[in-house]
Design a protein around this motif. Structure first.
Motif, PDB file in Angstrom:
ATOM      1  N   LEU A  21       0.680  -1.174   0.021  1.00 51.67           N
ATOM      2  CA  LEU A  21      -0.014  -0.046  -0.070  1.00 51.67           C
ATOM      3  C   LEU A  21       0.887   1.388  -0.052  1.00 51.67           C
ATOM      4  O   LEU A  21       0.472   2.253  -0.652  1.00 51.67           O
ATOM      5  N   PHE A 328       1.170  15.604  -3.134  1.00 47.39           N
ATOM      6  CA  PHE A 328       1.092  16.177  -1.576  1.00 47.39           C
ATOM      7  C   PHE A 328       0.027  15.222  -0.822  1.00 47.39           C
ATOM      8  O   PHE A 328       0.450  14.873   0.137  1.00 47.39           O
ATOM      9  N   VAL A 329      -0.923  15.064  -1.537  1.00 49.27           N
ATOM     10  CA  VAL A 329      -2.106  14.414  -0.896  1.00 49.27           C
ATOM     11  C   VAL A 329      -1.339  12.667  -0.743  1.00 49.27           C
ATOM     12  O   VAL A 329      -1.633  12.023   0.575  1.00 49.27           O
ATOM     13  N   CYS A 330      -0.720  12.469  -1.573  1.00 45.71           N
ATOM     14  CA  CYS A 330      -0.183  10.983  -1.455  1.00 45.71           C
ATOM     15  C   CYS A 330       0.817  11.104  -0.289  1.00 45.71           C
ATOM     16  O   CYS A 330       0.843  10.029   0.635  1.00 45.71           O
ATOM     17  N   ILE A 332       0.592  13.051   2.429  1.00 48.95           N
ATOM     18  CA  ILE A 332       0.018  13.147   3.589  1.00 48.95           C
ATOM     19  C   ILE A 332      -0.354  11.692   4.040  1.00 48.95           C
ATOM     20  O   ILE A 332      -0.469  11.256   5.123  1.00 48.95           O
ATOM     21  N   ASN A 333      -1.203  11.025   2.848  1.00 49.17           N
ATOM     22  CA  ASN A 333      -1.513   9.625   3.140  1.00 49.17           C
ATOM     23  C   ASN A 333      -0.442   8.730   3.807  1.00 49.17           C
ATOM     24  O   ASN A 333      -0.650   7.802   4.654  1.00 49.17           O
ATOM     25  N   VAL A 335       2.027   9.674   5.496  1.00 53.94           N
ATOM     26  CA  VAL A 335       2.569   9.964   6.926  1.00 53.94           C
ATOM     27  C   VAL A 335       1.560   8.998   7.783  1.00 53.94           C
ATOM     28  O   VAL A 335       2.092   8.375   8.667  1.00 53.94           O
ATOM     29  N   GLY A 336       0.028   8.930   7.569  1.00 56.27           N
ATOM     30  CA  GLY A 336      -0.712   8.383   8.198  1.00 56.27           C
ATOM     31  C   GLY A 336      -0.286   6.915   8.255  1.00 56.27           C
ATOM     32  O   GLY A 336      -0.232   6.327   9.149  1.00 56.27           O
ATOM     33  N   LEU A 339       2.727   6.342  10.285  1.00 58.58           N
ATOM     34  CA  LEU A 339       2.372   6.299  11.757  1.00 58.58           C
ATOM     35  C   LEU A 339       2.116   5.143  12.281  1.00 58.58           C
ATOM     36  O   LEU A 339       2.561   4.654  13.515  1.00 58.58           O
ATOM     37  N   GLY A 340       1.149   4.541  11.570  1.00 57.90           N
ATOM     38  CA  GLY A 340       0.343   3.289  11.829  1.00 57.90           C
ATOM     39  C   GLY A 340       1.390   1.965  11.826  1.00 57.90           C
ATOM     40  O   GLY A 340       1.683   1.254  12.839  1.00 57.90           O
ATOM     41  N   LEU A 343       4.076   2.885  14.823  1.00 55.29           N
ATOM     42  CA  LEU A 343       3.588   2.459  16.014  1.00 55.29           C
ATOM     43  C   LEU A 343       3.109   1.202  16.430  1.00 55.29           C
ATOM     44  O   LEU A 343       3.282   0.763  17.550  1.00 55.29           O
ATOM     45  N   LEU A 427       8.123  12.520  10.650  1.00 53.89           N
ATOM     46  CA  LEU A 427       7.293  12.714  11.901  1.00 53.89           C
ATOM     47  C   LEU A 427       7.134  11.305  12.444  1.00 53.89           C
ATOM     48  O   LEU A 427       7.495  11.145  13.665  1.00 53.89           O
ATOM     49  N   ARG A 431       8.404  10.128  15.942  1.00 44.80           N
ATOM     50  CA  ARG A 431       7.438   9.692  17.235  1.00 44.80           C
ATOM     51  C   ARG A 431       8.000   8.288  17.655  1.00 44.80           C
ATOM     52  O   ARG A 431       8.239   8.227  18.887  1.00 44.80           O
TER      53      ARG A 431
END
Lengths: 444, 406
Positions: A21, A328-330, A332-333, A335-336, A339-340, A343, A427, A431
């Motif tokens: 993904l 940019f949207v990609c 941002i996506n 980053v999400g 993060l998942g 973490l 980011l 984290r």
């Protein structure tokens, strides 16, 4: 470093769905961005890189005192973009330029001179009707023979240069020098077979649309056949003054329809040529033909392309901005997702931390992983963009060089995807390394 | 009653909230602009062109036989072709023009009184005969048609002083030149000559929009037959006969005269579609990009929500243990998404405006309230649909999770 690579590969393999993904997200972003960047880049391509600064489009102002040639891409204050027959023939007498040539495109019908196994009916070809200077001025490559000698510009020999595609079609690619072809009922002798030549954009043939995406002509014949065979002009023709019907009257009219190019190698030569143009225009003013203030120009190849493609800059820029927004949207996506991803394995990180790995090592490990993902995504994106562009090219029958990948585009694609991965990873990586290991260890 | 809690949790998870809202904002901004562009290009394509274009065949015949250099030969062939075309069963009428409507053809300045005046405009120019308007299916609303005795063979442009100096203009051009006054009987200057207007036709969108307003055109009487000029024919058929007749006509025309090539024979709608092609492709590219954006954003929302559910299993279990119903859990996630997308939508509207200003400056279409509302509703629905599965999964969390150590 190697340990980082090992960890990164391990992590990518451990969660294949998420990794795919992530790579797909970068890939799609880069792919769309690259498609739109390639289209934008098209406007900045140099079709004649080795000498674009020595080859000039020549414009003289023969227009009406009371009006302006307000058609197509023409801009107020400029001379008309094409030239009258009278002016082109007069300028051809100058001995200042290294090479020069007036030219236009005509449609002709070609028939093999000898019976041909598969070609029974004459077929349509585009003919560039021009002077011998065309070939050395534009550095056209040849497989067999070459351009015609300047003596043939005066006639009477029917000589022709054909493109490699025409040669393949008629002679199966064999050396056809000395053979004849029938063009609109006249036999022409082949003196040169051009090698594959794809100036993109086709700068010398810009017409009202502004974007030259067609291949160069199929056949090239000396200009004087235009008068002898009364060939028609298959291009724009703009005039302001009425003329009586008839071919001869058209030739002597103020209609502008010819393209004129000259090679000027030094600044002195250029200055000398501009002087020549000004004295020519002054002379024409004296005889009452030219009426406007002196406004003669020479534009080198890139200046000329910019002058005729400016209406496309706006739309191309809008699409490029959209490409950047999508990227940019990609990101941002991404980053999400990162993060998942990060973490989700805080436990493992905590173990490393507890065993003494410094924060910087954890940070580096994560950045390394996203850089790798970024590059993989970039490669996927390049693949996607090339696939889409190939489909577009095939669908609209465009030049194969039109959307070709060059070093610049390749560099941008990989650079941007690496950067996208790193920016998106910053980011999440921060984290991951800044969390206190105790929390994640204690919950077990 | 849940909203304050959700807000608190959103503030706690600033990063995720801001990222999703930004994503939604960009998606909405691009989507609205794409819809505006597509709407604009659809409008251009769907505008009535005034012609019976569904039932017209366009033909381009290019001669190569040297005999065509003889004007008399060329003219005889033109007459022969037209005679044949007009007598095919199923054909209503046929004509020859200097260029096919929709193609990049001729363009000239037309001036109401004298070249220097400001009353002039550029317009598409066509040659026509007495059959042209009937073949095109356009109506003469004022004045009269050309008469057979006014049609001569001439080269293009029609600058021959010995020919009848008359012309027919479109009503839009008439209005531009003369306002509300009747145009018939007035003179205009065109191709360097004074021409009298004898007729005005209704809507005719035959000029290529690249050259300017597609409804501005003028017709001059004459057969375009310069030396070795290519010939353009239009054939109007009875309804539904375009496709069956094309092959037959091509074969017959070639048999009639082998010294020419039928370079083009197709429904007139092809030429008209090409004329508006540029806008349509621009719209298509934008739609593809916004489609990808929507999918990407939906995946992003789905991913973030799934992640949130996994992270909050214990919380959800606790809520369930304390008596929250499954519906309440589902509602929580939907509401949370509504707040995020809502913020994104507000940002998106703000972003869409500057983008649309640039686009409408380029003539690519204005976003109106209608298009914007559809975009908002769509993005809202996509957002809600994307949390469907994670929210359902959350509702399945057993209250026993509260007691489990994570």
């Amino acid at each position: 470093m190697r340990y980082d690579l090992k960890l990164a590969l391990l992590s990518i393999r451990r969660n294949p769905v998420l990794s795919v993904l992530i790579i797909a997200a970068i890939g799609l972003g880069i792919g769309v961005f690259m498609i739109l960047l390639t289209a934008y880049h098209l406007l900045e391509r140099n079709p004649l890189p080795q000498k674009s600064e020595q080859v000039y489009r020549v414009l003289v102002d023969a227009w009406d005192l009371n009006g302006e040639p307000s058609q197509g891409v023409w801009r107020s204050g400029e001379p008309p973009y094409m030239m009258t027959y009278i002016d082109a023939m007069n300028l051809m007498t100058s001995d200042v330029p290294t090479y020069h040539a007036a030219m236009f495109q005509s449609v002709m019908y070609l028939q093999p001179a000898d019976p041909h196994p598969s070609i029974k009916r004459p077929f349509r070809v585009t003919a560039r009707v021009t002077f011998s200077g065309f070939f050395p001025m534009f550095d056209t490559p040849f497989v067999y023979g070459g351009g015609w000698a300047s003596a043939s510009d005066e006639g009477p020999d029917p000589v022709v240069v054909i493109s490699s595609e025409t040669n393949d079609r008629l002679f199966g690619g064999a050396d056809s020098i000395g053979n004849s072809i029938d063009l609109n009922g006249t036999l022409f002798t082949i003196v040169g077979v051009m090698d594959r030549w794809r100036p993109t954009p086709l700068f010398y043939n810009f017409m009202t649309l502004g974007l030259g995406v067609s291949p160069p002509a199929d056949v090239f014949i000396p200009f004087h056949f235009f008068e002898r065979m009364q060939l028609g002009n298959n291009g724009a023709d703009m005039g302001w003054k009425r003329w009586d019907p008839g071919f001869e009257n058209w030739l002597q009219s103020e209609s502008t329809w010819l393209q004129f190019w000259a090679q000027l190698d030094s600044n002195e030569q250029k200055a000398q040529y501009l002087d020549f143009l000004d004295s020519y225009a002054t002379e024409q003013k004296k005889v009452g033909r030219f009426q406007r203030p002196l406004n003669n120009r020479v534009y080198d190849v890139m200046t000329w392309i910019k002058a005729v493609t400016y209406p496309l800059n706006g739309p191309a820029l809008v699409f490029l901005i959209l490409g950047i927004l999508y990227l940019f949207v990609c990101i941002i996506n991404l980053v999400g997702m990162l993060l998942g991803k990060f973490l989700g394995r805080m436990h493992e990180v905590s173990v490393r931390r507890a065993l003494g790995a410094p924060r910087s090592a954890i940070f580096r490990q994560h950045l390394f992983e996203v850089a790798l993902l970024g590059l993989l995504g970039g490669l996927l994106g390049l693949g996607i963009s090339q696939l889409v562009l190939t489909i577009i090219r095939a669908r609209f029958d465009l030049l194969e060089t039109l959307f070709s990948l060059d070093g610049y585009l390749l560099g941008v694609a990989l650079g941007v995807s690496l950067l996208a991965g790193l920016v998106a990873g910053l980011l999440p990586a921060w984290r991951a390394c800044s969390a206190a290991p105790a929390i994640y260890l204690s919950t077990e | 009653m849940e909203i304050p809690h959700i807000l608190k949790s959103l503030i706690h998870n600033k990063a995720a909230f801001v990222l999703l809202a930004l994503q939604v904002a960009i998606t909405l901004a691009v989507l609205v602009n794409a819809l505006a562009l597509v709407k604009r290009s659809r409008e251009i394509i769907d505008e009535p062109n005034g012609m019976d274009s569904q039932n017209i065949i366009a033909i381009l015949s290019i001669p190569f036989d040297p005999q065509f250099n003889e004007e008399s030969y060329m003219q005889a062939r033109l007459r022969e072709d037209l005679d044949y075309l007009r007598h095919i069963p199923g054909v209503v009428n046929a004509t020859t023009l200097n260029s096919i409507p929709g193609d990049i053809g001729s363009n000239n300045g037309i001036y109401a009184d004298g070249r220097d005046s400001n009353t002039g405009t550029s317009a598409g120019t066509f040659s026509a005969d007495e059959h042209t308007f009937d073949t095109l299916g356009i109506e003469i609303v004022e004045g009269r048609n050309f008469l057979p005795e006014e049609i001569f063979y001439s080269s293009w442009p029609p600058s021959d002083e010995t020919l009848p100096q008359i012309g027919v203009i479109t009503s839009k051009l008439a209005h531009h030149l003369f306002g509300d006054e009747p145009a018939v009987g007035k003179t205009v200057y065109a191709v360097g000559l004074k021409k009298t207007i004898i007729g005005v036709v209704d809507v005719f969108r035959g000029r290529n929009p690249i050259l300017g307003d597609s409804q501005m055109s003028m017709f001059f009487p004459g057969y375009n037959s310069g030396k070795r000029a290519s010939s353009t024919y239009l054939v109007r058929t009875e309804p539904g006969l375009v496709d069956p007749l094309i092959a037959e006509i091509e074969e017959k025309l070639l048999a009639l005269n082998e010294g020419r090539d039928i370079n083009q024979i197709n429904p007139l709608t092809d030429n008209l579609a090409n004329a508006t092609g540029l806008q349509a492709y621009g719209g298509l590219v934008l739609l593809c990009i916004s489609g990808l954006l929507v999918v990407t954003t939906a995946l992003g929302i789905y991913g973030m929500a799934s992640f949130a559910v996994t992270k909050r299993i214990k919380q959800i279990g606790t809520r369930r243990a304390l008596g929250a119903t499954r519906t309440a859990i589902v509602r929580y996630f939907f509401l949370e998404n509504l707040l995020t997308t809502g913020t994104g939508i507000i940002l998106g509207c703000a972003l869409a405006i500057p983008l649309n200003v640039v686009m409408s400056d380029l003539g690519l279409g204005r976003a109106d309230l209608m298009v914007t509302s559809w975009g908002i509703v769509f993005v809202m629905l996509v957002g809600q649909a994307s949390v469907l599965i994670p929210a359902y999964k959350a509702s399945l969390v057993s209250p026993a999770e509260a007691t489990r150590c994570l």
